[in-house]
Write a protein that holds these residues in place. Structure first.
Motif, PDB file in Angstrom:
ATOM      1  N   GLU A 289      48.104  37.007  39.887  1.00 21.47           N
ATOM      2  CA  GLU A 289      47.477  36.614  38.638  1.00 21.47           C
ATOM      3  C   GLU A 289      46.420  35.580  38.914  1.00 21.47           C
ATOM      4  O   GLU A 289      46.642  34.616  39.641  1.00 21.47           O
ATOM      5  CB  GLU A 289      48.511  36.039  37.682  1.00 21.47           C
ATOM      6  CG  GLU A 289      48.447  36.771  36.368  1.00 21.47           C
ATOM      7  CD  GLU A 289      48.906  35.915  35.253  1.00 21.47           C
ATOM      8  OE1 GLU A 289      48.530  36.214  34.121  1.00 21.47           O
ATOM      9  OE2 GLU A 289      49.629  34.941  35.487  1.00 21.47           O
ATOM     10  N   ASN A 290      45.268  35.831  38.371  1.00 22.26           N
ATOM     11  CA  ASN A 290      44.185  34.878  38.522  1.00 22.26           C
ATOM     12  C   ASN A 290      44.312  33.880  37.382  1.00 22.26           C
ATOM     13  O   ASN A 290      43.983  34.164  36.254  1.00 22.26           O
ATOM     14  CB  ASN A 290      42.848  35.626  38.462  1.00 22.26           C
ATOM     15  CG  ASN A 290      41.687  34.695  38.679  1.00 22.26           C
ATOM     16  OD1 ASN A 290      41.804  33.487  38.490  1.00 22.26           O
ATOM     17  ND2 ASN A 290      40.569  35.252  39.090  1.00 22.26           N
ATOM     18  N   THR A 291      44.802  32.709  37.726  1.00 19.59           N
ATOM     19  CA  THR A 291      45.127  31.746  36.680  1.00 19.59           C
ATOM     20  C   THR A 291      43.887  31.206  35.982  1.00 19.59           C
ATOM     21  O   THR A 291      43.958  30.807  34.834  1.00 19.59           O
ATOM     22  CB  THR A 291      45.925  30.564  37.259  1.00 19.59           C
ATOM     23  OG1 THR A 291      45.287  30.152  38.451  1.00 19.59           O
ATOM     24  CG2 THR A 291      47.352  30.976  37.539  1.00 19.59           C
ATOM     25  N   THR A 292      42.754  31.221  36.686  1.00 20.29           N
ATOM     26  CA  THR A 292      41.570  30.686  36.045  1.00 20.29           C
ATOM     27  C   THR A 292      41.105  31.604  34.922  1.00 20.29           C
ATOM     28  O   THR A 292      40.481  31.164  33.980  1.00 20.29           O
ATOM     29  CB  THR A 292      40.406  30.509  37.040  1.00 20.29           C
ATOM     30  OG1 THR A 292      40.169  31.772  37.668  1.00 20.29           O
ATOM     31  CG2 THR A 292      40.718  29.460  38.073  1.00 20.29           C
ATOM     32  N   SER A 293      41.427  32.893  35.030  1.00 23.01           N
ATOM     33  CA  SER A 293      40.943  33.803  34.000  1.00 23.01           C
ATOM     34  C   SER A 293      42.024  34.112  32.969  1.00 23.01           C
ATOM     35  O   SER A 293      41.798  34.841  32.028  1.00 23.01           O
ATOM     36  CB  SER A 293      40.454  35.106  34.626  1.00 23.01           C
ATOM     37  OG  SER A 293      41.534  35.801  35.181  1.00 23.01           O
ATOM     38  N   PHE A 350      40.705  42.626  36.468  1.00 24.12           N
ATOM     39  CA  PHE A 350      40.196  42.574  37.833  1.00 24.12           C
ATOM     40  C   PHE A 350      39.814  41.150  38.190  1.00 24.12           C
ATOM     41  O   PHE A 350      39.435  40.371  37.332  1.00 24.12           O
ATOM     42  CB  PHE A 350      38.986  43.509  37.964  1.00 24.12           C
ATOM     43  CG  PHE A 350      39.349  44.967  37.793  1.00 24.12           C
ATOM     44  CD1 PHE A 350      39.503  45.792  38.894  1.00 24.12           C
ATOM     45  CD2 PHE A 350      39.563  45.498  36.525  1.00 24.12           C
ATOM     46  CE1 PHE A 350      39.851  47.134  38.740  1.00 24.12           C
ATOM     47  CE2 PHE A 350      39.918  46.833  36.363  1.00 24.12           C
ATOM     48  CZ  PHE A 350      40.067  47.653  37.475  1.00 24.12           C
ATOM     49  N   LEU A 351      39.928  40.863  39.488  1.00 23.04           N
ATOM     50  CA  LEU A 351      39.638  39.495  39.910  1.00 23.04           C
ATOM     51  C   LEU A 351      38.140  39.233  39.952  1.00 23.04           C
ATOM     52  O   LEU A 351      37.692  38.139  39.712  1.00 23.04           O
ATOM     53  CB  LEU A 351      40.257  39.225  41.279  1.00 23.04           C
ATOM     54  CG  LEU A 351      41.775  39.347  41.317  1.00 23.04           C
ATOM     55  CD1 LEU A 351      42.303  38.983  42.689  1.00 23.04           C
ATOM     56  CD2 LEU A 351      42.418  38.457  40.260  1.00 23.04           C
ATOM     57  N   GLY A 352      37.392  40.261  40.248  1.00 26.85           N
ATOM     58  CA  GLY A 352      35.952  40.079  40.369  1.00 26.85           C
ATOM     59  C   GLY A 352      35.282  39.850  39.039  1.00 26.85           C
ATOM     60  O   GLY A 352      35.935  39.777  37.998  1.00 26.85           O
TER      61      GLY A 352
HETATM   62  C1  LIG Z   1      39.434  34.222  39.177  1.00 23.28           C
HETATM   63  O1  LIG Z   1      38.498  34.698  38.251  1.00 23.28           O
HETATM   64  C2  LIG Z   1      37.307  33.957  38.193  1.00 23.28           C
HETATM   65  C3  LIG Z   1      36.461  34.494  37.053  1.00 23.28           C
HETATM   66  O2  LIG Z   1      36.810  35.792  36.707  1.00 23.28           O
HETATM   67  C4  LIG Z   1      36.609  34.028  39.547  1.00 23.28           C
HETATM   68  O3  LIG Z   1      35.398  33.287  39.526  1.00 23.28           O
HETATM   69  C5  LIG Z   1      37.521  33.469  40.619  1.00 23.28           C
HETATM   70  O4  LIG Z   1      36.943  33.633  41.886  1.00 23.28           O
HETATM   71  C6  LIG Z   1      38.865  34.200  40.596  1.00 23.28           C
HETATM   72  N1  LIG Z   1      39.794  33.525  41.481  1.00 23.28           N
HETATM   73  C7  LIG Z   1      40.425  34.148  42.453  1.00 23.28           C
HETATM   74  C8  LIG Z   1      41.429  33.356  43.222  1.00 23.28           C
HETATM   75  O5  LIG Z   1      40.240  35.326  42.740  1.00 23.28           O
END
Ligand SMILES: *[C@@H]1O[C@H](CO)[C@@H](O)[C@H](O)[C@H]1NC(C)=O
Ligand SMILES: *[C@@H]1O[C@H](CO)[C@@H](O)[C@H](O)[C@H]1NC(C)=O
Length: 386
Positions: A289-293, A350-352
């Motif tokens: 899980e991408n916590t920032t998103s 998606f992470l991207g």
């Molecule tokens: C999480 O998502 C953000 C924005 O979508 C991105 O900039 C960041 O690189 C991601 N973090 C990881 C650990 O993949």
């Protein structure tokens, strides 16, 4: 324009790329939908996980278990992954949804206490990216027909279900919980809500109840004088209790099952995207899980609800016996009415930072493959919707 192009590409991709996949699959004319077998192992795995996500999305009621796969269509997406259109025949299990147990670990109900029905679900599977996502579902349930149970076994003593507002139901819950508390060393519990009730004549009137409990802020020492109210704490377990009264005596029984304590997720933040116990071949690791998103507004839980309808026999006037089975369990699930489909933004999965889209079609109505429905776990026609 773009949509038509992508559908075309998708059909092309199916024709060329997927010969390695073993199960027999047939594309339907120019439709991008593949009719799949209801007992294919990956279909069973996908169906099980979709149902787990449906259960996770609930705050009340009992977890649903898969009885059989009724129908399945696969739509290979031109980007990556597949969107499955699932029609599942389900049965309520004995686990409360708040236990957050996998339905596979939950007990079945006795036939005469069964609640059964059908769910439709859309489930997106992207193996390379390890993404599993339930965009939408809808289910319709009914209790097993009391008349048919009685016809099957006229002399069987079967408890009849009871209105939860019956004061004797509350009495049975309170008395059985009091018994539980009196055996508890220190911690005390209070009644949250009665979830099921039935009654039967045994040696006297007997009431059987199931109810959720909360931790009471009071301890045993000052339980009788304690006036603290349990605040907005969550239910911590499910108890089964009974109260049987004869002219001279009262019998009380109780057993409680505690829910696994869970990591608290903020309200409304669905965990549908996260998978920790998925067993789909090729998706061994849970999605990171991408916590920032995770606070992104786009990330919404699945759309769906579980509709409870009464005993079918109570609804149909006597004589007009077999109502159309399709009508008996109406489940509507359409994210679009456009026959060409619509796109659903799933970039948040998606992470991207690139845009990711899912092509969603109206829920397929055509007949399913010859291999459907699959075999049922509980084969009684009394709990099969069609
Ligand atoms: C999480 O998502 C953000 C924005 O979508 C991105 O900039 C960041 O690189 C991601 N973090 C990881 C650990 O993949
Ligand atoms: C789910 O069913 C309800 C009616 O029970 C309906 O209003 C709703 O549109 C359905 N959801 C979808 C996504 O079709």
């Amino acid at each position: 324009m773009h949509l038509l192009l992508s559908l075309g590409l998708c059909a092309l991709a199916q024709a060329t790329c997927c010969g390695a996949q073993s199960p027999p699959q047939q594309a339907l004319g120019s439709s991008p939908l593949l009719s799949r077998g209801c007992s294919d192992s990956d279909v069973l795995a996908v169906s099980g996980m979709a149902l787990q996500d449906i259960n996770r999305d609930q705050q009340e009621g009992y977890a649903l278990g898969l009885n059989r796969v009724h129908g399945v269509w696969e739509h290979r997406q031109d980007s990556q992954g597949s969107l499955f259109y699932l029609t599942l025949d389900v049965l309520e299990t004995s686990c409360h949804v708040l236990s957050r147990k996998d339905w596979k670990d939950c007990g079945a109900r006795l036939l005469h206490e069964s609640v059964y029905g059908q769910c439709k679900a859309m489930f997106y599977v992207n193996k390379p990216k390890r993404i599993l996502y339930l965009p939408a579902y809808n289910c319709t349930l009914r209790p097993v027909s009391r008349r048919k149970i009685h016809m099957m076994c006229p002399d069987c003593p079967s408890p009849s279900s009871t209105d939860l507002s019956d004061p004797r139901v509350l009495e049975a819950a309170t008395e059985s919980l009091a018994k539980y508390n009196s055996k508890s060393a220190s911690k005390q519990y209070s009644l949250d809500k009665v979830t099921r009730a039935s009654h039967q004549w045994v040696v006297g009137p007997a009431y059987f109840v199931e109810y959720l409990i909360r931790e009471s802020p009071c301890t045993k020492l000052h339980a009788s004088s304690c006036s603290l109210q349990s605040s907005d704490s969550m239910p911590v377990g499910l108890c089964q209790g009974s109260l049987t009264q004869t002219r001279t005596e009262k019998f009380v029984s109780v057993t409680c099952d505690f829910f696994k304590s869970q990591v608290q997720t903020p309200e409304g933040e669905s965990s549908a995207v996260k998978q920790s116990s998925g067993s789909l071949p090729g998706v061994e690791q849970p999605l990171q899980e991408n916590t920032t998103s995770s606070s992104s507004p786009a990330k919404t839980g699945p759309l769906g609800s579980i509709q409870h309808l009464p005993d079918l026999e109570d609804e149909t006037p006597k004589g007009s016996e077999e109502k159309d089975r399709q009508e008996a369990f109406p489940v509507q699930l359409d994210l679009t009415t456009n026959p060409q489909g619509d796109t659903l933004d799933i970039s948040f999965l998606f992470l991207g930072s690139q845009q990711e889209k899912l092509v969603v079609l109206p829920f397929p109505k055509e007949r399913h493959s010859a291999e459907c429905p699959g075999p049922a776990r509980t084969t009684s026609p009394l709990v099969l919707p069609a």
